[in-house]
Design an enzyme around this catalytic site. Sequence first.
Site, PDB file in Angstrom:
ATOM      1  N   TYR A  44       8.349  40.842  18.248  1.00 22.62           N
ATOM      2  CA  TYR A  44       7.749  42.333  18.794  1.00 22.62           C
ATOM      3  C   TYR A  44       7.160  42.291  19.905  1.00 22.62           C
ATOM      4  O   TYR A  44       7.632  42.988  20.797  1.00 22.62           O
ATOM      5  CB  TYR A  44       7.293  43.061  17.562  1.00 22.62           C
ATOM      6  CG  TYR A  44       7.188  44.225  17.579  1.00 22.62           C
ATOM      7  CD1 TYR A  44       8.008  45.450  17.218  1.00 22.62           C
ATOM      8  CD2 TYR A  44       5.808  44.897  18.235  1.00 22.62           C
ATOM      9  CE1 TYR A  44       7.679  46.764  17.508  1.00 22.62           C
ATOM     10  CE2 TYR A  44       5.620  46.272  18.589  1.00 22.62           C
ATOM     11  CZ  TYR A  44       6.694  47.118  18.256  1.00 22.62           C
ATOM     12  OH  TYR A  44       6.419  48.565  18.258  1.00 22.62           O
ATOM     13  N   HIS A  94       8.424  43.727  23.955  1.00 22.68           N
ATOM     14  CA  HIS A  94       7.622  44.942  24.627  1.00 22.68           C
ATOM     15  C   HIS A  94       6.994  44.377  25.581  1.00 22.68           C
ATOM     16  O   HIS A  94       6.793  45.246  26.730  1.00 22.68           O
ATOM     17  CB  HIS A  94       6.429  45.466  23.583  1.00 22.68           C
ATOM     18  CG  HIS A  94       7.193  46.474  22.795  1.00 22.68           C
ATOM     19  ND1 HIS A  94       7.713  45.986  21.210  1.00 22.68           N
ATOM     20  CD2 HIS A  94       7.108  47.713  22.828  1.00 22.68           C
ATOM     21  CE1 HIS A  94       8.099  47.265  20.771  1.00 22.68           C
ATOM     22  NE2 HIS A  94       7.739  48.207  21.484  1.00 22.68           N
ATOM     23  N   TYR A 154       0.652  55.173  26.786  1.00 23.71           N
ATOM     24  CA  TYR A 154       1.371  54.981  25.378  1.00 23.71           C
ATOM     25  C   TYR A 154       1.015  53.529  24.952  1.00 23.71           C
ATOM     26  O   TYR A 154       1.137  52.674  25.677  1.00 23.71           O
ATOM     27  CB  TYR A 154       2.874  54.849  25.340  1.00 23.71           C
ATOM     28  CG  TYR A 154       3.650  54.646  24.115  1.00 23.71           C
ATOM     29  CD1 TYR A 154       3.111  54.541  22.832  1.00 23.71           C
ATOM     30  CD2 TYR A 154       4.971  54.694  24.250  1.00 23.71           C
ATOM     31  CE1 TYR A 154       3.856  54.394  21.796  1.00 23.71           C
ATOM     32  CE2 TYR A 154       5.829  54.704  23.109  1.00 23.71           C
ATOM     33  CZ  TYR A 154       5.332  54.476  21.927  1.00 23.71           C
ATOM     34  OH  TYR A 154       5.883  54.344  20.760  1.00 23.71           O
ATOM     35  N   TRP A 156      17.561  50.535  22.590  1.00 15.56           N
ATOM     36  CA  TRP A 156      16.200  49.862  22.249  1.00 15.56           C
ATOM     37  C   TRP A 156      15.929  49.854  20.600  1.00 15.56           C
ATOM     38  O   TRP A 156      15.621  48.733  20.169  1.00 15.56           O
ATOM     39  CB  TRP A 156      15.116  50.768  22.740  1.00 15.56           C
ATOM     40  CG  TRP A 156      13.755  50.091  22.511  1.00 15.56           C
ATOM     41  CD1 TRP A 156      12.772  50.622  22.014  1.00 15.56           C
ATOM     42  CD2 TRP A 156      13.294  49.131  23.271  1.00 15.56           C
ATOM     43  NE1 TRP A 156      11.723  49.655  21.606  1.00 15.56           N
ATOM     44  CE2 TRP A 156      11.787  48.869  22.593  1.00 15.56           C
ATOM     45  CE3 TRP A 156      13.701  48.127  24.210  1.00 15.56           C
ATOM     46  CZ2 TRP A 156      11.137  47.852  23.149  1.00 15.56           C
ATOM     47  CZ3 TRP A 156      12.850  46.981  24.564  1.00 15.56           C
ATOM     48  CH2 TRP A 156      11.737  46.671  23.964  1.00 15.56           C
ATOM     49  N   TRP A 157      16.429  50.892  20.006  1.00 13.03           N
ATOM     50  CA  TRP A 157      16.121  51.020  18.603  1.00 13.03           C
ATOM     51  C   TRP A 157      17.149  49.924  17.886  1.00 13.03           C
ATOM     52  O   TRP A 157      16.693  49.299  16.981  1.00 13.03           O
ATOM     53  CB  TRP A 157      16.183  52.327  18.066  1.00 13.03           C
ATOM     54  CG  TRP A 157      15.307  53.233  18.399  1.00 13.03           C
ATOM     55  CD1 TRP A 157      14.198  53.161  18.673  1.00 13.03           C
ATOM     56  CD2 TRP A 157      15.414  54.634  18.234  1.00 13.03           C
ATOM     57  NE1 TRP A 157      13.364  54.537  19.098  1.00 13.03           N
ATOM     58  CE2 TRP A 157      14.177  55.213  18.531  1.00 13.03           C
ATOM     59  CE3 TRP A 157      16.710  55.584  17.895  1.00 13.03           C
ATOM     60  CZ2 TRP A 157      14.036  56.720  18.621  1.00 13.03           C
ATOM     61  CZ3 TRP A 157      16.111  56.975  17.831  1.00 13.03           C
ATOM     62  CH2 TRP A 157      14.863  57.602  18.277  1.00 13.03           C
TER      63      TRP A 157
END
Length: 104
Positions: A18, A22, A41, A76-77
């Site tokens: 993960y 990112h 963010y 992306w999802w």
Amino acid sequence: MARQAFRMQLKPGAAAEYRARHDAIWPELSALLHESGISDYSIFLDEETLALFAVLDLAEDNNRDALPDHPVMKRWWDHMAPLMEVEPGNRPKEWPLTQVFHLP
């Protein structure tokens, strides 16, 4: 500008991947988020529970609600779905968080 926070959930063994995904966030995704009115963010990980805590600033004239229909967001999802709990269509499950304290 409004600040929003929410929780997401990683699957066991997915934290390193993960973070790596990112760290290599796609430039077109970063641009899309900024164009949608999202800024500052951050996502934090509770390594014990694998809960992810996200905080973002949202412009008053944002169009965050249109993101689920955007092809870059859908890609992306799909890319992230194996690592976390998701809804149908691979949108990450989100649990809104309520602010209880702020020190300006």
